[in-house]
Design a protein around this motif. Structure first.
Motif, short mmCIF file in Angstrom:
data_model
loop_
_atom_site.label_atom_id
_atom_site.label_comp_id
_atom_site.label_asym_id
_atom_site.label_seq_id
_atom_site.Cartn_x
_atom_site.Cartn_y
_atom_site.Cartn_z
N UNK A 74 53.73 55.64 23.44
CA UNK A 74 53.00 56.09 22.25
C UNK A 74 51.51 55.83 22.36
N UNK A 75 51.12 54.77 23.06
CA UNK A 75 49.70 54.44 23.19
C UNK A 75 49.50 53.65 24.49
N UNK A 76 48.37 53.90 25.15
CA UNK A 76 48.06 53.23 26.41
C UNK A 76 46.78 52.43 26.25
N UNK A 77 46.82 51.14 26.57
CA UNK A 77 45.65 50.26 26.55
C UNK A 77 45.34 49.83 27.98
N UNK A 78 44.36 48.94 28.15
CA UNK A 78 43.95 48.52 29.49
C UNK A 78 45.10 47.89 30.27
N UNK A 79 45.76 46.90 29.67
CA UNK A 79 46.79 46.16 30.41
C UNK A 79 48.17 46.22 29.76
N UNK A 80 48.31 47.00 28.69
CA UNK A 80 49.61 47.11 28.02
C UNK A 80 49.79 48.52 27.46
N UNK A 81 51.03 48.81 27.11
CA UNK A 81 51.33 50.09 26.47
C UNK A 81 52.18 49.81 25.23
N UNK A 82 52.12 50.74 24.27
CA UNK A 82 53.00 50.70 23.11
C UNK A 82 54.07 51.74 23.40
N UNK A 83 55.33 51.30 23.31
CA UNK A 83 56.45 52.14 23.71
C UNK A 83 57.43 52.26 22.55
N UNK A 122 58.82 50.16 17.75
CA UNK A 122 57.81 50.23 18.81
C UNK A 122 57.60 48.83 19.36
N UNK A 123 57.45 48.74 20.66
CA UNK A 123 57.20 47.46 21.31
C UNK A 123 55.98 47.58 22.22
N UNK A 124 55.29 46.46 22.40
CA UNK A 124 54.19 46.41 23.35
C UNK A 124 54.70 45.75 24.62
N UNK A 125 54.46 46.39 25.74
CA UNK A 125 54.88 45.82 27.03
C UNK A 125 53.70 45.91 28.00
N UNK A 126 53.71 45.02 28.96
CA UNK A 126 52.66 45.03 29.99
C UNK A 126 52.84 46.25 30.89
N UNK A 145 63.01 45.42 32.78
CA UNK A 145 64.07 44.79 32.02
C UNK A 145 65.15 45.77 31.59
N UNK A 146 64.95 47.06 31.84
CA UNK A 146 65.97 48.06 31.52
C UNK A 146 65.78 48.77 30.20
N UNK A 147 64.63 48.58 29.53
CA UNK A 147 64.36 49.30 28.29
C UNK A 147 63.88 50.71 28.60
N UNK A 148 64.49 51.70 27.95
CA UNK A 148 64.06 53.08 28.07
C UNK A 148 63.27 53.43 26.83
N UNK A 149 62.18 54.16 27.00
CA UNK A 149 61.40 54.53 25.85
C UNK A 149 60.35 55.57 26.19
#
Length: 109
Positions: free
Chosen positions: A80-89, A96-100, A73-77
């Motif tokens: 901060x944290x990595x999970x199984x199917x998502x990351x915190x950016x 901070x946002x959670x993205x897949x 989607x064009x978000x740069x970041x």
């Protein structure tokens, strides 16, 4: 079948020839033509796509905290944290946002 007849009229003619003279090897030339078309299709489309998919999966699997990334989607970041199917950016100060993971399109330097 029509596609092959339009591209290769000689093969179409050989397939349609019947009679006393017949076509010796008409079926085998058609088989060779189909195998050649499949081989070209495989090496020009299927193989490069599977290579790109494998490289992308390796990139997603290697994501770690501190990597600077860009999403589809064009978000740069920064991760901060990595999970199984998502990351915190982190995309801005105190934001901070959670993205897949699958939405990450690349890692920046």
């Amino acid at each position: 079948m029509l596609f092959l007849m339009l591209l290769f009229p000689d093969v179409a003619h050989a397939m349609g020839t019947t009679g006393a003279e017949g076509t010796a090897g008409g079926g085998s030339s058609m088989l060779i033509m189909l195998v050649a078309i499949f081989a070209i299709f495989y090496f020009l489309m299927i193989r490069p796509e599977s290579k790109r998919r494998k490289e992308r999966q390796e990139m997603i699997d290697s994501l770690k905290r501190g990597d600077k990334v860009v999403t589809v989607g064009g978000l740069y970041g920064e991760i901060r944290d990595v999970h199984d199917d998502k990351i915190v950016m982190k995309i801005a100060d105190d934001v901070k946002v959670e993205v897949a993971k699958s939405s990450i399109s690349g890692v920046r330097q």
